[in-house]
Design a protein around this motif. Structure first.
Motif, PDB file in Angstrom:
ATOM      1  N   ILE A   1       1.044  -1.310   0.033  1.00 41.34           N
ATOM      2  CA  ILE A   1      -0.147   0.033  -0.111  1.00 41.34           C
ATOM      3  C   ILE A   1       0.934   1.247  -0.173  1.00 41.34           C
ATOM      4  N   GLY A   2       1.097   1.364  -0.671  1.00 45.05           N
ATOM      5  CA  GLY A   2       1.940   2.554  -1.175  1.00 45.05           C
ATOM      6  C   GLY A   2       0.970   3.469  -1.382  1.00 45.05           C
ATOM      7  N   PHE A   3       2.148   5.678  -1.236  1.00 43.69           N
ATOM      8  CA  PHE A   3       1.439   6.762  -1.197  1.00 43.69           C
ATOM      9  C   PHE A   3       2.031   7.026  -3.161  1.00 43.69           C
ATOM     10  N   ILE A   4       3.281   7.273  -3.333  1.00 40.83           N
ATOM     11  CA  ILE A   4       3.607   7.375  -4.747  1.00 40.83           C
ATOM     12  C   ILE A   4       3.715   6.073  -4.934  1.00 40.83           C
ATOM     13  N   HIS A   5       4.457   4.996  -4.507  1.00 41.69           N
ATOM     14  CA  HIS A   5       4.920   4.152  -5.713  1.00 41.69           C
ATOM     15  C   HIS A   5       3.146   3.613  -5.494  1.00 41.69           C
ATOM     16  N   THR A   6       3.077   2.990  -6.922  1.00 44.70           N
ATOM     17  CA  THR A   6       1.712   2.171  -6.340  1.00 44.70           C
ATOM     18  C   THR A   6       2.016   1.215  -7.414  1.00 44.70           C
ATOM     19  N   GLY A   7       0.522  -0.217  -7.155  1.00 43.41           N
ATOM     20  CA  GLY A   7       0.590  -1.261  -8.094  1.00 43.41           C
ATOM     21  C   GLY A   7       1.214  -2.389  -8.254  1.00 43.41           C
ATOM     22  N   LYS A   8       2.610  -2.538  -7.599  1.00 41.27           N
ATOM     23  CA  LYS A   8       4.206  -2.943  -7.015  1.00 41.27           C
ATOM     24  C   LYS A   8       3.065  -4.187  -5.518  1.00 41.27           C
ATOM     25  N   PRO A   9       3.218  -4.816  -5.498  1.00 41.75           N
ATOM     26  CA  PRO A   9       4.060  -5.657  -4.183  1.00 41.75           C
ATOM     27  C   PRO A   9       4.504  -5.077  -3.300  1.00 41.75           C
ATOM     28  N   LEU A  10       5.406  -4.285  -3.070  1.00 40.00           N
ATOM     29  CA  LEU A  10       6.504  -3.768  -2.269  1.00 40.00           C
ATOM     30  C   LEU A  10       6.202  -1.932  -2.481  1.00 40.00           C
ATOM     31  N   SER A  11       4.807  -1.845  -3.334  1.00 40.82           N
ATOM     32  CA  SER A  11       5.355  -0.152  -3.419  1.00 40.82           C
ATOM     33  C   SER A  11       4.694   0.907  -2.056  1.00 40.82           C
ATOM     34  N   PHE A  12       5.080   0.223  -1.180  1.00 44.15           N
ATOM     35  CA  PHE A  12       4.951   1.253   0.340  1.00 44.15           C
ATOM     36  C   PHE A  12       6.777   1.336   0.470  1.00 44.15           C
ATOM     37  N   VAL A  13       7.123  -0.395   0.702  1.00 47.55           N
ATOM     38  CA  VAL A  13       8.627  -0.543   0.501  1.00 47.55           C
ATOM     39  C   VAL A  13       9.525   0.731   0.087  1.00 47.55           C
ATOM     40  N   TYR A  14       9.088   0.791  -1.439  1.00 44.47           N
ATOM     41  CA  TYR A  14       9.612   2.111  -1.938  1.00 44.47           C
ATOM     42  C   TYR A  14       9.855   3.180  -2.095  1.00 44.47           C
ATOM     43  N   ASP A  15       8.470   3.444  -1.562  1.00 40.82           N
ATOM     44  CA  ASP A  15       8.006   4.786  -0.722  1.00 40.82           C
ATOM     45  C   ASP A  15       9.250   5.457  -0.052  1.00 40.82           C
ATOM     46  N   ILE A  16       9.125   4.356   1.094  1.00 40.12           N
ATOM     47  CA  ILE A  16      10.023   4.747   2.377  1.00 40.12           C
ATOM     48  C   ILE A  16      11.554   4.700   2.033  1.00 40.12           C
ATOM     49  N   ALA A  17      12.270   3.514   1.098  1.00 37.69           N
ATOM     50  CA  ALA A  17      13.572   3.686   0.642  1.00 37.69           C
ATOM     51  C   ALA A  17      13.730   4.873  -0.060  1.00 37.69           C
ATOM     52  N   ASP A  18      12.640   5.689  -0.716  1.00 40.36           N
ATOM     53  CA  ASP A  18      13.062   6.762  -1.216  1.00 40.36           C
ATOM     54  C   ASP A  18      13.214   7.981  -0.309  1.00 40.36           C
ATOM     55  N   LEU A  19      12.876   7.823   0.844  1.00 38.65           N
ATOM     56  CA  LEU A  19      13.278   8.984   1.358  1.00 38.65           C
ATOM     57  C   LEU A  19      14.653   8.483   2.676  1.00 38.65           C
ATOM     58  N   PHE A  20      15.295   7.405   2.712  1.00 37.12           N
ATOM     59  CA  PHE A  20      16.722   7.492   2.877  1.00 37.12           C
ATOM     60  C   PHE A  20      18.110   7.100   1.393  1.00 37.12           C
ATOM     61  N   LYS A  21      17.175   6.959   0.379  1.00 39.00           N
ATOM     62  CA  LYS A  21      18.299   6.335  -0.396  1.00 39.00           C
ATOM     63  C   LYS A  21      18.657   8.031  -1.186  1.00 39.00           C
ATOM     64  N   PHE A  22      18.503   9.250  -1.069  1.00 50.17           N
ATOM     65  CA  PHE A  22      19.411  10.503  -1.601  1.00 50.17           C
ATOM     66  C   PHE A  22      20.268  10.408  -0.754  1.00 50.17           C
ATOM     67  N   ASP A  23      19.916  10.753   0.519  1.00 46.57           N
ATOM     68  CA  ASP A  23      20.947  10.958   1.632  1.00 46.57           C
ATOM     69  C   ASP A  23      21.984   9.580   1.739  1.00 46.57           C
ATOM     70  N   ASP A  24      21.572   8.761   1.987  1.00 47.69           N
ATOM     71  CA  ASP A  24      22.630   7.164   2.625  1.00 47.69           C
ATOM     72  C   ASP A  24      23.109   7.041   1.290  1.00 47.69           C
ATOM     73  N   ILE A  25      22.657   6.591  -0.308  1.00 50.72           N
ATOM     74  CA  ILE A  25      22.869   5.389  -1.573  1.00 50.72           C
ATOM     75  C   ILE A  25      23.836   6.160  -2.150  1.00 50.72           C
ATOM     76  N   VAL A  26      22.417   7.333  -2.552  1.00 47.55           N
ATOM     77  CA  VAL A  26      22.586   8.230  -4.359  1.00 47.55           C
ATOM     78  C   VAL A  26      24.281   8.659  -4.244  1.00 47.55           C
ATOM     79  N   PRO A  27      24.813   9.338  -3.682  1.00 43.95           N
ATOM     80  CA  PRO A  27      26.736   9.520  -3.581  1.00 43.95           C
ATOM     81  C   PRO A  27      27.440   8.183  -3.007  1.00 43.95           C
ATOM     82  N   HIS A  28      27.797   7.569  -2.673  1.00 45.77           N
ATOM     83  CA  HIS A  28      28.214   5.951  -2.631  1.00 45.77           C
ATOM     84  C   HIS A  28      28.314   6.009  -3.998  1.00 45.77           C
ATOM     85  N   ALA A  29      26.385   5.578  -4.511  1.00 46.99           N
ATOM     86  CA  ALA A  29      26.333   4.835  -6.187  1.00 46.99           C
ATOM     87  C   ALA A  29      27.642   6.077  -7.140  1.00 46.99           C
ATOM     88  N   PHE A  30      26.874   6.999  -6.850  1.00 45.71           N
ATOM     89  CA  PHE A  30      27.936   7.714  -7.764  1.00 45.71           C
ATOM     90  C   PHE A  30      29.133   7.917  -7.949  1.00 45.71           C
TER      91      PHE A  30
END
Length: 110
Positions: A10-39
């Motif tokens: 049950i997601g708010f931004i991502h919808t129609g997927k089994p993990l929509s809410f997981v993706y919504d919450i992951a988006d809150l963390f990924k830009f601070d914690d993951i994206v800089p390292h991935a680049f």
């Protein structure tokens, strides 16, 4: 998330997927914690960048203790939308072997 009483689909931004809410919450963390390292990994042109990103994610998650932040963040987000936080189920039981002190190396199982 399911163990905390939240339906992962049950997601708010991502919808129609089994993990929509997981993706919504992951988006809150990924830009601070993951994206800089991935680049940084992408810039080094590793022969197996997927492996490097997995290892980096593991290390960042341990160092930032992200698991301790996820449920409070979910509760904060839901409170901002004036949604009621789920009540613990009556049948919940405490851990069989409580871990009162840290075991393991720095950032792992602490």
């Amino acid at each position: 998330m399911l163990a905390a009483g939240y339906a992962p689909a049950i997601g708010f931004i991502h919808t129609g997927k089994p993990l929509s809410f997981v993706y919504d919450i992951a988006d809150l963390f990924k830009f601070d914690d993951i994206v800089p390292h991935a680049f940084k990994i992408a810039a080094k042109n590793y022969p197996n960048p997927e492996r490097e990103v997995r290892l980096m994610c593991r290390d960042v998650f341990r160092q930032s203790k992200i698991l301790r932040k996820i449920i409070p963040t979910i509760e904060e987000v839901l409170a901002a939308g004036e949604l009621e936080i789920p009540k613990p189920a009556e049948e919940n039981i405490a851990p069989a072997i409580p871990n009162s002190e840290n075991i393991g190396d720095v950032g792992h199982r602490s």
